[in-house]
Design a protein around this motif. Sequence first.
Motif, mmCIF file in Angstrom:
data_model
loop_
_atom_site.group_PDB
_atom_site.id
_atom_site.type_symbol
_atom_site.label_atom_id
_atom_site.label_comp_id
_atom_site.label_asym_id
_atom_site.label_seq_id
_atom_site.Cartn_x
_atom_site.Cartn_y
_atom_site.Cartn_z
ATOM 1 N N GLY A 171 0.815 -1.213 0.000
ATOM 2 C CA GLY A 171 0.000 0.000 0.000
ATOM 3 C C GLY A 171 0.848 1.263 0.000
ATOM 4 O O GLY A 171 0.549 2.229 -0.704
ATOM 5 N N ALA A 172 1.924 1.253 0.785
ATOM 6 C CA ALA A 172 2.806 2.417 0.830
ATOM 7 C C ALA A 172 3.562 2.584 -0.482
ATOM 8 O O ALA A 172 3.806 3.710 -0.926
ATOM 9 C CB ALA A 172 3.779 2.288 1.999
ATOM 10 N N CYS A 173 3.931 1.479 -1.109
ATOM 11 C CA CYS A 173 4.623 1.563 -2.405
ATOM 12 C C CYS A 173 3.695 2.085 -3.497
ATOM 13 O O CYS A 173 4.161 2.702 -4.466
ATOM 14 C CB CYS A 173 5.168 0.194 -2.811
ATOM 15 S SG CYS A 173 6.609 -0.307 -1.866
ATOM 16 N N ASP A 174 2.393 1.851 -3.362
ATOM 17 C CA ASP A 174 1.430 2.264 -4.377
ATOM 18 C C ASP A 174 1.001 3.727 -4.249
ATOM 19 O O ASP A 174 0.267 4.227 -5.106
ATOM 20 C CB ASP A 174 0.191 1.372 -4.340
ATOM 21 C CG ASP A 174 0.482 -0.037 -4.845
ATOM 22 O OD1 ASP A 174 1.527 -0.236 -5.508
ATOM 23 O OD2 ASP A 174 -0.326 -0.949 -4.565
ATOM 24 N N VAL A 175 1.444 4.408 -3.181
ATOM 25 C CA VAL A 175 1.122 5.829 -3.039
ATOM 26 C C VAL A 175 1.888 6.586 -4.121
ATOM 27 O O VAL A 175 3.106 6.425 -4.252
ATOM 28 C CB VAL A 175 1.520 6.342 -1.635
ATOM 29 C CG1 VAL A 175 1.334 7.853 -1.539
ATOM 30 C CG2 VAL A 175 0.703 5.644 -0.570
ATOM 31 N N PRO A 176 1.199 7.371 -4.915
ATOM 32 C CA PRO A 176 1.886 8.100 -5.993
ATOM 33 C C PRO A 176 3.012 8.993 -5.451
ATOM 34 O O PRO A 176 2.826 9.705 -4.464
ATOM 35 C CB PRO A 176 0.778 8.953 -6.625
ATOM 36 C CG PRO A 176 -0.488 8.283 -6.239
ATOM 37 C CD PRO A 176 -0.237 7.636 -4.909
ATOM 38 N N ARG A 177 4.144 8.925 -6.106
ATOM 39 C CA ARG A 177 5.291 9.726 -5.665
ATOM 40 C C ARG A 177 4.992 11.217 -5.743
ATOM 41 O O ARG A 177 5.572 12.013 -5.014
ATOM 42 C CB ARG A 177 6.513 9.396 -6.511
ATOM 43 C CG ARG A 177 7.062 8.045 -6.196
ATOM 44 C CD ARG A 177 8.337 7.810 -6.934
ATOM 45 N NE ARG A 177 8.807 6.474 -6.570
ATOM 46 C CZ ARG A 177 10.034 6.079 -6.708
ATOM 47 N NH1 ARG A 177 10.937 6.881 -7.210
ATOM 48 N NH2 ARG A 177 10.387 4.871 -6.351
ATOM 49 N N VAL A 178 4.091 11.589 -6.620
ATOM 50 C CA VAL A 178 3.727 13.000 -6.766
ATOM 51 C C VAL A 178 3.199 13.543 -5.440
ATOM 52 O O VAL A 178 3.473 14.693 -5.083
ATOM 53 C CB VAL A 178 2.677 13.171 -7.895
ATOM 54 C CG1 VAL A 178 2.154 14.579 -7.954
ATOM 55 C CG2 VAL A 178 3.259 12.744 -9.218
ATOM 56 N N LEU A 179 2.441 12.723 -4.703
ATOM 57 C CA LEU A 179 1.925 13.172 -3.410
ATOM 58 C C LEU A 179 3.073 13.438 -2.435
ATOM 59 O O LEU A 179 3.073 14.436 -1.720
ATOM 60 C CB LEU A 179 0.976 12.124 -2.825
ATOM 61 C CG LEU A 179 -0.342 11.910 -3.545
ATOM 62 C CD1 LEU A 179 -1.131 10.795 -2.882
ATOM 63 C CD2 LEU A 179 -1.149 13.194 -3.578
ATOM 64 N N ARG A 180 4.037 12.546 -2.406
ATOM 65 C CA ARG A 180 5.194 12.732 -1.513
ATOM 66 C C ARG A 180 5.997 13.962 -1.932
ATOM 67 O O ARG A 180 6.376 14.782 -1.106
ATOM 68 C CB ARG A 180 6.094 11.505 -1.542
ATOM 69 C CG ARG A 180 5.478 10.284 -0.932
ATOM 70 C CD ARG A 180 6.519 9.193 -0.855
ATOM 71 N NE ARG A 180 5.925 7.922 -1.238
ATOM 72 C CZ ARG A 180 6.584 6.800 -1.324
ATOM 73 N NH1 ARG A 180 7.864 6.760 -1.070
ATOM 74 N NH2 ARG A 180 5.978 5.693 -1.668
ATOM 75 N N TRP A 181 6.258 14.073 -3.234
ATOM 76 C CA TRP A 181 7.049 15.198 -3.734
ATOM 77 C C TRP A 181 6.334 16.519 -3.478
ATOM 78 O O TRP A 181 6.963 17.522 -3.148
ATOM 79 C CB TRP A 181 7.326 15.040 -5.223
ATOM 80 C CG TRP A 181 8.227 13.898 -5.571
ATOM 81 C CD1 TRP A 181 9.139 13.275 -4.759
ATOM 82 C CD2 TRP A 181 8.309 13.243 -6.828
ATOM 83 N NE1 TRP A 181 9.774 12.266 -5.431
ATOM 84 C CE2 TRP A 181 9.285 12.217 -6.727
ATOM 85 C CE3 TRP A 181 7.656 13.399 -8.038
ATOM 86 C CZ2 TRP A 181 9.620 11.377 -7.771
ATOM 87 C CZ3 TRP A 181 8.001 12.563 -9.094
ATOM 88 C CH2 TRP A 181 8.974 11.570 -8.957
ATOM 89 N N SER A 182 5.027 16.517 -3.632
ATOM 90 C CA SER A 182 4.256 17.743 -3.399
ATOM 91 C C SER A 182 4.372 18.177 -1.944
ATOM 92 O O SER A 182 4.585 19.356 -1.655
ATOM 93 C CB SER A 182 2.786 17.537 -3.758
ATOM 94 O OG SER A 182 2.649 17.254 -5.118
ATOM 95 N N ALA A 183 4.235 17.220 -1.040
ATOM 96 C CA ALA A 183 4.349 17.550 0.385
ATOM 97 C C ALA A 183 5.758 18.040 0.713
ATOM 98 O O ALA A 183 5.920 19.011 1.473
ATOM 99 C CB ALA A 183 3.998 16.325 1.228
ATOM 100 N N GLN A 184 6.772 17.394 0.142
ATOM 101 C CA GLN A 184 8.150 17.820 0.402
ATOM 102 C C GLN A 184 8.414 19.210 -0.179
ATOM 103 O O GLN A 184 9.106 20.021 0.433
ATOM 104 C CB GLN A 184 9.132 16.812 -0.186
ATOM 105 C CG GLN A 184 9.168 15.512 0.582
ATOM 106 C CD GLN A 184 9.985 14.438 -0.133
ATOM 107 O OE1 GLN A 184 10.213 14.511 -1.336
ATOM 108 N NE2 GLN A 184 10.400 13.428 0.633
ATOM 109 N N SER A 185 7.851 19.490 -1.353
ATOM 110 C CA SER A 185 8.075 20.808 -1.962
ATOM 111 C C SER A 185 7.382 21.915 -1.177
ATOM 112 O O SER A 185 7.769 23.076 -1.273
ATOM 113 C CB SER A 185 7.604 20.821 -3.415
ATOM 114 O OG SER A 185 6.198 20.743 -3.486
#
Length: 180
Positions: free
Chosen positions: A66-80
């Motif tokens: 489930g964690a691997c299936d989270v779109p990286r865009v969501l992580r990158w957006s939060a980090q940005s």
Amino acid sequence: MPLGLWMATSRGAEGFFNPLLKATYALPKTTLIPLLVLWFGVGTATNVVIVAVTSLLPIVLYTYRGACDVPRVLRWSAQSMGASRLAVLVRVLLPATVPAILIGLRIALGFAFLVVIACEMIVSNQGIGKLIFQYGDSGNYDYMFASLVVVVAVAYLSDLALVSFSRRALRWQEVSDGQD
């Protein structure tokens, strides 16, 4: 769950634990009972360990997937937007992984019922599994089937409770999915 999240966020953890978990997932967990009896003896400790091991694998693997299936865009957006690594984990990754975690819990629940009954039948001096075994061994099939009905009813009610909890916990997902 923490192990699954760690595996999804760390290549080192994934490289170490993923092959180990995949290799042990296909192993019938009831084959571990004799080994655990040698280590823990006959009794409750063996039952607890075998249920924990059996339940651990689906939860870890479904959390990881489930964690691997989270779109990286969501992580990158939060980090940005300035979110720390911990904030991304807690506010993005974990909520997005909840549906997969709940699926893992549901599978683990079924495995737990199966293994605890088998373990009680084989190595325990008490419990409903031992009772079912004794009734069948002595020819009291009506009591044996009545005990089986009780186990099935408890398992079914437990599954219904988990499904109900899952629906309540995932209400936000239904609302967000309906607005697309």
